[in-house]
Design a protein around this motif. Structure first.
Motif, PDB file in Angstrom:
ATOM      1  N   VAL A 112       0.836  -1.202   0.000  1.00 11.30           N
ATOM      2  CA  VAL A 112       0.000   0.000   0.000  1.00 11.30           C
ATOM      3  C   VAL A 112       0.872   1.254   0.000  1.00 11.30           C
ATOM      4  O   VAL A 112       0.611   2.211  -0.732  1.00 11.30           O
ATOM      5  N   SER A 126       1.016   3.992  -3.001  1.00 10.57           N
ATOM      6  CA  SER A 126       0.667   5.368  -2.683  1.00 10.57           C
ATOM      7  C   SER A 126       1.792   6.324  -3.058  1.00 10.57           C
ATOM      8  O   SER A 126       1.541   7.466  -3.433  1.00 10.57           O
ATOM      9  N   TRP A 138      -7.448   5.492  -1.818  1.00  9.46           N
ATOM     10  CA  TRP A 138      -7.399   4.958  -0.456  1.00  9.46           C
ATOM     11  C   TRP A 138      -8.378   5.706   0.445  1.00  9.46           C
ATOM     12  O   TRP A 138      -9.031   5.099   1.292  1.00  9.46           O
ATOM     13  N   PHE A 181     -11.965   4.378  -0.299  1.00 11.48           N
ATOM     14  CA  PHE A 181     -12.236   3.063   0.277  1.00 11.48           C
ATOM     15  C   PHE A 181     -12.277   3.113   1.806  1.00 11.48           C
ATOM     16  O   PHE A 181     -13.063   2.401   2.434  1.00 11.48           O
ATOM     17  N   GLY A 182     -11.457   3.950   2.398  1.00  8.65           N
ATOM     18  CA  GLY A 182     -11.485   4.086   3.855  1.00  8.65           C
ATOM     19  C   GLY A 182     -12.795   4.685   4.342  1.00  8.65           C
ATOM     20  O   GLY A 182     -13.362   4.235   5.344  1.00  8.65           O
ATOM     21  N   ILE A 196      -9.455  -2.689   7.067  1.00  5.98           N
ATOM     22  CA  ILE A 196      -9.473  -2.024   5.764  1.00  5.98           C
ATOM     23  C   ILE A 196      -9.311  -0.513   5.928  1.00  5.98           C
ATOM     24  O   ILE A 196      -8.555   0.129   5.194  1.00  5.98           O
ATOM     25  N   THR A 197     -10.003   0.057   6.903  1.00  8.42           N
ATOM     26  CA  THR A 197      -9.898   1.495   7.151  1.00  8.42           C
ATOM     27  C   THR A 197      -8.482   1.874   7.558  1.00  8.42           C
ATOM     28  O   THR A 197      -7.924   2.867   7.076  1.00  8.42           O
ATOM     29  N   CYS A 238      -6.180   1.684   4.523  1.00  6.66           N
ATOM     30  CA  CYS A 238      -6.452   2.773   3.575  1.00  6.66           C
ATOM     31  C   CYS A 238      -5.893   4.110   4.084  1.00  6.66           C
ATOM     32  O   CYS A 238      -5.282   4.860   3.326  1.00  6.66           O
TER      33      CYS A 238
END
Length: 84
Positions: free
Chosen positions: A14, A18, A28, A31-32, A62-63, A66
């Motif tokens: 990630v 990024s 990101w 999605f977060g 996931i948060t 992200c």
């Protein structure tokens, strides 16, 4: 141990994406925020009845990933200024 290695590899992936891809920070962030929006109704439902722990851990993971990607994209240097 195996889980930690997977999370570490995912974090490096990630961060690399990024840093290298310009618009990835916005992806990101999107999605977060979507996973945070999923957590709101799950939290309300959990207040009234027992829910499975996985409904909280996966969106929180996931948060976190992200927002780590958003943080990593902040370290990307600016492009060179064009002088004529």
């Amino acid at each position: 141990m195996k889980k930690s290695i997977i999370y570490l590899a995912l974090g490096f992936t990630v961060a690399f994406l990024s840093y290298k891809i310009v618009g990835m920070g916005f992806l990101w962030l999107f999605f977060g925020l979507i996973s945070l929006l999923f957590l709101i109704p799950v939290w309300v439902i959990a207040q009234f009845r027992k829910t499975n722990k996985i409904f909280f851990t996966v969106p929180l993971l996931i948060t976190g990933i992200c927002f780590f990607g958003v943080f990593a994209s902040l370290f990307r240097p600016y492009e060179d200024a064009v002088l004529k």
